[in-house]
Design an enzyme around this catalytic site. Structure first.
Site, PDB file in Angstrom:
ATOM      1  N   SER A  82      70.560  74.112  55.866  1.00  0.00           N
ATOM      2  CA  SER A  82      71.321  72.788  56.322  1.00  0.00           C
ATOM      3  C   SER A  82      70.531  71.963  57.125  1.00  0.00           C
ATOM      4  CB  SER A  82      72.406  73.527  57.493  1.00  0.00           C
ATOM      5  OG  SER A  82      71.652  73.736  58.681  1.00  0.00           O
ATOM      6  N   SER A  84      70.929  71.093  60.485  1.00  0.00           N
ATOM      7  CA  SER A  84      71.092  70.889  61.807  1.00  0.00           C
ATOM      8  C   SER A  84      69.673  70.608  62.557  1.00  0.00           C
ATOM      9  CB  SER A  84      71.563  72.322  61.925  1.00  0.00           C
ATOM     10  OG  SER A  84      70.774  73.464  62.054  1.00  0.00           O
ATOM     11  N   LYS A 139      66.699  77.167  65.331  1.00  0.00           N
ATOM     12  CA  LYS A 139      66.796  76.319  66.153  1.00  0.00           C
ATOM     13  C   LYS A 139      65.763  76.141  67.307  1.00  0.00           C
ATOM     14  CE  LYS A 139      71.412  76.183  65.038  1.00  0.00           C
ATOM     15  NZ  LYS A 139      71.846  75.035  64.073  1.00  0.00           N
ATOM     16  N   SER A 220      74.706  70.323  64.794  1.00  0.00           N
ATOM     17  CA  SER A 220      74.419  71.567  64.815  1.00  0.00           C
ATOM     18  C   SER A 220      75.288  72.651  65.744  1.00  0.00           C
ATOM     19  CB  SER A 220      73.125  71.517  65.617  1.00  0.00           C
ATOM     20  OG  SER A 220      72.406  72.730  66.012  1.00  0.00           O
TER      21      SER A 220
END
Length: 261
Positions: A82, A84, A139, A220
Site C-alpha cells: 500500500s 501508506s 509504519k 495511513s
C-alpha cells in the site's frame, strides 16, 4: 485465505528433518538387514535404494533449515502492498527487515528469547497488526513508552514539543515536507486541500508499547485510529530496498535499491 508462510516453513522443516532422522536411526538399518538376509552381504555400492520420501527429505531439509534460520532470526524480505509509507516506500518495493535488531524471537510464536535493543524514534518498523495478530504492517515509530503524543491541525507534537518540518515542494495532489523526528530526517506527504480533523487526538504510550504513523500522513491506517503496537507484535526493523516490482505485467526494477531512513 492467506497462507501462514512461517508456520508452513516450520512444519516442512520439522517434517523433513524427522523423516531423515528416522531413516538414519531406524529405517536404513532395516533395509540393510533385509538386503543382507537375502544376499548374505551388502556392498556399499549395492546398498538398497532409499524410499522416495526419504530421499526428498534428505535433499530438502538442509535447505529448509537454512531458510528458516535466516528468515526467523536474521533477515526477512517483505513487499510493500500500500501507499501508506509514501514517499519513503512505494507500492511494489521489496524491502529487507532486520529480525535481530530488536531481539531474537521464536518463529511463529513470536516469543522473545534474547533482547538486543528496543525500537527507536524514527525507525521504520514491521509488526503484526494488533487487531488480528497476523497481518504484517509497516509504519514509522513516532512514540516510545511513556511519551505523550498529540496530533492536531496536521502537526505532530511529542511531549509538548512540536516536531519540526520543512516545506520541500508542491506535488499535486500532495505537499512534500521534510520531517525532523529526533535524529532521523525523512520525507512525508500531506494531501493538499484536505479538510476535517481526522486522526487528531492525544495519547500517552504505555510501557512495552509503541505509537506508529505512516509517512503518507493523510492516507495511513495507524496508531491514531487503532492504538498502540505491543512489543510482542514487533517483527523487525526495515533497513533497505532491494528491488521494486509493481506487478506481474511489469519487469522488476533496481532503481530504488538502497538504505532506508
Amino acid at each position: 485465505m492467506d497462507i501462514d508462510f512461517p508456520l508452513v516453513l516450520v512444519v516442512l522443516t520439522f517434517a523433513t528433518g524427522l523423516i531423515w532422522l528416522l531413516d538414519v536411526v531406524f529405517l536404513r538399518k532395516r533395509r540393510l538387514a533385509v538386503a543382507e538376509g537375502a544376499s548374505g552381504e551388502v556392498e556399499a555400492e549395492e546398498e538398497p535404494k532409499e524410499p522416495y520420501l526419504v530421499d526428498l527429505s534428505r535433499s530438502f531439509f538442509p535447505v529448509l533449515a537454512v531458510v528458516l534460520v535466516l528468515r526467523s532470526f536474521l533477515v526477512e524480505p517483505f513487499q510493500i502492498p500500500s501507499g501508506s509509507m509514501l514517499p519513503t516506500l512505494e507500492v511494489g518495493d521489496f524491502i529487507l527487515v532486520n529480525k535481530y535488531a530488536y531481539g531474537l524471537r521464536l518463529p511463529v510464536a513470536g516469543n522473545k528469547i534474547l533482547s538486543v535493543d528496543d525500537p527507536q524514534r524514527g525507525d521504520i518498523m514491521v509488526f503484526r497488526y494488533p487487531d488480528d495478530g497476523s497481518t504484517n504492517y509497516i509504519k514509522r515509530v513516532v512514540g516510545l513508552p511513556g511519551d505523550r503524543i498529540r496530533y492536531q491541525d496536521r502537526e505532530l507534537f511529542i511531549n509538548g514539543d512540536k516536531v519540526e518540518t520543512r516545506f520541500v515542494a508542491r506535488l499535486p495532489p500532495v505537499e512534500l515536507r521534510r520531517e525532523y523526528l529526533g535524529d532521523v530526517e525523512h520525507d512525508i506527504f500531506l494531501t493538499l486541500g484536505r479538510t476535517g480533523r481526522s486522526g487528531e487526538g492525544e495519547w500517552v504510550v504505555p510501557e512495552g508499547e509503541y505509537f506508529v504513523m505512516g509517512d503518507n500522513r493523510d492516507n495511513s491506517n495507524d496508531s491514531r485510529y487503532w492504538g498502540f503496537v505491543p512489543d510482542e507484535m514487533v517483527v523487525g526493523k526495515a533497513f533497505a530496498i532491494w528491488m521494486h516490482w509493481q506487478s506481474l505485467t511489469s519487469l522488476p526494477s533496481f532503481d530504488r535499491v538502497g538504505g532506508l531512513e
